[in-house]
Scaffold this motif. Structure first.
Motif, PDB file in Angstrom:
ATOM      1  N   GLN A 217       0.831  -1.198   0.000  1.00  0.00           N
ATOM      2  CA  GLN A 217       0.000   0.000   0.000  1.00  0.00           C
ATOM      3  C   GLN A 217       0.870   1.254   0.000  1.00  0.00           C
ATOM      4  O   GLN A 217       1.844   1.332   0.736  1.00  0.00           O
ATOM      5  N   LYS A 218       0.489   2.224  -0.791  1.00  0.00           N
ATOM      6  CA  LYS A 218       1.265   3.455  -0.908  1.00  0.00           C
ATOM      7  C   LYS A 218       0.697   4.559  -0.018  1.00  0.00           C
ATOM      8  O   LYS A 218      -0.509   4.800   0.000  1.00  0.00           O
ATOM      9  N   ASP A 219       1.637   5.191   0.730  1.00  0.00           N
ATOM     10  CA  ASP A 219       1.338   6.447   1.420  1.00  0.00           C
ATOM     11  C   ASP A 219       0.165   6.356   2.399  1.00  0.00           C
ATOM     12  O   ASP A 219      -0.695   7.235   2.450  1.00  0.00           O
ATOM     13  N   ILE A 220       0.163   5.297   3.217  1.00  0.00           N
ATOM     14  CA  ILE A 220      -0.854   5.226   4.263  1.00  0.00           C
ATOM     15  C   ILE A 220      -0.318   5.737   5.603  1.00  0.00           C
ATOM     16  O   ILE A 220      -1.069   5.806   6.577  1.00  0.00           O
ATOM     17  N   CYS A 221       0.969   6.099   5.657  1.00  0.00           N
ATOM     18  CA  CYS A 221       1.594   6.611   6.881  1.00  0.00           C
ATOM     19  C   CYS A 221       2.408   7.862   6.576  1.00  0.00           C
ATOM     20  O   CYS A 221       3.063   7.946   5.533  1.00  0.00           O
ATOM     21  N   ASN A 222       2.400   8.819   7.493  1.00  0.00           N
ATOM     22  CA  ASN A 222       3.247  10.009   7.377  1.00  0.00           C
ATOM     23  C   ASN A 222       4.495   9.929   8.245  1.00  0.00           C
ATOM     24  O   ASN A 222       5.272  10.882   8.313  1.00  0.00           O
ATOM     25  N   VAL A 223       4.685   8.799   8.897  1.00  0.00           N
ATOM     26  CA  VAL A 223       5.824   8.601   9.797  1.00  0.00           C
ATOM     27  C   VAL A 223       7.109   8.404   8.997  1.00  0.00           C
ATOM     28  O   VAL A 223       7.138   7.648   8.030  1.00  0.00           O
ATOM     29  N   VAL A 224       8.182   9.093   9.409  1.00  0.00           N
ATOM     30  CA  VAL A 224       9.504   8.872   8.815  1.00  0.00           C
ATOM     31  C   VAL A 224      10.484   8.471   9.922  1.00  0.00           C
ATOM     32  O   VAL A 224      10.979   9.321  10.660  1.00  0.00           O
ATOM     33  N   PRO A 225      10.770   7.181  10.073  1.00  0.00           N
ATOM     34  CA  PRO A 225      11.767   6.759  11.054  1.00  0.00           C
ATOM     35  C   PRO A 225      13.166   7.202  10.638  1.00  0.00           C
ATOM     36  O   PRO A 225      13.476   7.282   9.441  1.00  0.00           O
ATOM     37  N   PHE A 226      14.009   7.506  11.632  1.00  0.00           N
ATOM     38  CA  PHE A 226      15.404   7.834  11.349  1.00  0.00           C
ATOM     39  C   PHE A 226      16.299   7.168  12.394  1.00  0.00           C
ATOM     40  O   PHE A 226      15.899   6.976  13.552  1.00  0.00           O
ATOM     41  N   TYR A 227      17.492   6.834  11.968  1.00  0.00           N
ATOM     42  CA  TYR A 227      18.439   6.094  12.813  1.00  0.00           C
ATOM     43  C   TYR A 227      19.575   7.011  13.232  1.00  0.00           C
ATOM     44  O   TYR A 227      20.175   7.694  12.397  1.00  0.00           O
ATOM     45  N   LYS A 228      19.867   7.013  14.537  1.00  0.00           N
ATOM     46  CA  LYS A 228      20.967   7.825  15.049  1.00  0.00           C
ATOM     47  C   LYS A 228      21.460   7.229  16.368  1.00  0.00           C
ATOM     48  O   LYS A 228      20.655   6.893  17.235  1.00  0.00           O
ATOM     49  N   ASN A 229      22.773   7.098  16.469  1.00  0.00           N
ATOM     50  CA  ASN A 229      23.402   6.631  17.707  1.00  0.00           C
ATOM     51  C   ASN A 229      22.823   5.301  18.197  1.00  0.00           C
ATOM     52  O   ASN A 229      22.562   5.108  19.395  1.00  0.00           O
ATOM     53  N   GLY A 230      22.585   4.412  17.262  1.00  0.00           N
ATOM     54  CA  GLY A 230      22.180   3.060  17.618  1.00  0.00           C
ATOM     55  C   GLY A 230      20.702   2.826  17.834  1.00  0.00           C
ATOM     56  O   GLY A 230      20.290   1.714  18.135  1.00  0.00           O
ATOM     57  N   VAL A 231      19.897   3.863  17.654  1.00  0.00           N
ATOM     58  CA  VAL A 231      18.454   3.722  17.904  1.00  0.00           C
ATOM     59  C   VAL A 231      17.662   4.403  16.789  1.00  0.00           C
ATOM     60  O   VAL A 231      18.084   5.409  16.233  1.00  0.00           O
ATOM     61  N   ILE A 232      16.500   3.835  16.491  1.00  0.00           N
ATOM     62  CA  ILE A 232      15.589   4.420  15.517  1.00  0.00           C
ATOM     63  C   ILE A 232      14.470   5.133  16.258  1.00  0.00           C
ATOM     64  O   ILE A 232      13.810   4.556  17.124  1.00  0.00           O
ATOM     65  N   LYS A 233      14.291   6.409  15.922  1.00  0.00           N
ATOM     66  CA  LYS A 233      13.156   7.199  16.404  1.00  0.00           C
ATOM     67  C   LYS A 233      12.338   7.606  15.159  1.00  0.00           C
ATOM     68  O   LYS A 233      12.501   7.001  14.103  1.00  0.00           O
ATOM     69  N   TYR A 234      11.493   8.616  15.268  1.00  0.00           N
ATOM     70  CA  TYR A 234      10.711   8.991  14.080  1.00  0.00           C
ATOM     71  C   TYR A 234      10.354  10.466  14.104  1.00  0.00           C
ATOM     72  O   TYR A 234      10.315  11.107  15.154  1.00  0.00           O
ATOM     73  N   ILE A 235      10.102  10.943  12.899  1.00  0.00           N
ATOM     74  CA  ILE A 235       9.649  12.326  12.700  1.00  0.00           C
ATOM     75  C   ILE A 235       8.145  12.284  12.457  1.00  0.00           C
ATOM     76  O   ILE A 235       7.670  11.515  11.636  1.00  0.00           O
TER      77      ILE A 235
END
Length: 235
Positions: A217-235
């Motif tokens: 499915q395309k574009d059902i989420c606006n979440v953008v996870p990002f990885y930094k210092n060993g952990v993934i958080k999100y925008i």
């Protein structure tokens, strides 16, 4: 803005990423899991290459859950496998997820020296494209692939992201990236394009057809996870 697409997790090893953004794609299914988990309330995701390290790190966290697969199947003793449909709010809201997969988490760990690392899938491809447009940095899109080989599911997603960016600004690409842009333009239906591909067919054969329907499915989420210092958080 220059954009390059890499075919598999191994291709980023020793790659010079200084000053660049990198986007990791493993749509079937690790990055789809990550996007879904954050959409449904996960607090953090910790990616690992091997099973023992994942277990050890989770054991030190009183709010942690184990997630992972090998050969597409849930690892014995883990709370979750690699099915995004299992990561419901009731199970993961406010939790830390300790995750290891055959390709996706390995691709993340292989990348070094970049400015930012973002996580993409079909589920959030426009949100990722918008972040990259805002940054306007040269970008490497790393397809996790399957067992260090080209995988059509990741490559098609990469081509779609590049096309979304190229609709807004002028970009520079090599012929390999251009070929995936053309593929993305010609692909009117993701399922039709992927249904005979190796990894898609394998996951279907071991019972994950519902996962496949979800992940394409395309574009059902606006979440953008990002990885930094060993952990993934999100925008």
């Amino acid at each position: 803005m220059q954009i390059e697409i890499l075919n598999s997790a191994k291709d980023v090893i020793n790659k010079n990423l200084k000053g660049k953004n990198i986007v990791v794609i493993d749509v079937l299914r690790a990055t789809s899991v990550m996007v879904t988990a954050f959409k449904n309330g996960a607090q953090s995701i910790f990616p690992f290459e091997n099973i023992d390290d994942t277990k050890q790190a989770c054991s030190l966290n009183n709010n942690g859950l184990l997630a992972g697969e090998r050969k597409g199947l849930k690892i014995e003793g883990f709370h979750f496998g690699n099915s995004p449909l299992d990561f419901t709010p009731e199970k993961i809201d406010g939790k830390n997820i300790f995750m290891t997969t055959s390709n996706g988490t390995r691709a993340i760990k292989n990348a070094k020296g970049y400015d930012n690392l973002y996580i993409a899938s079909y589920l959030n491809l426009s949100a990722v494209a918008n972040i990259l447009l805002k940054d306007e940095k040269d970008t490497v899109i790393l397809c996790a692939g399957t067992d260090d080989e080209f995988s059509l599911d990741d490559a098609l997603c990469a081509g779609m992201i590049v096309n979304k960016i190229s609709e807004q600004i002028k970009i520079q690409t090599n012929d390999a990236t251009l070929s995936l842009q053309i593929l993305a333009n010609l692909s009117k239906n993701i399922k039709t394009t992927l249904e005979n591909s190796k990894h898609y067919s394998y996951l279907k054969s071991i019972g994950y057809e519902n996962d496949l329907e979800y992940c394409i499915q395309k574009d059902i989420c606006n979440v953008v996870p990002f990885y930094k210092n060993g952990v993934i958080k999100y925008i």
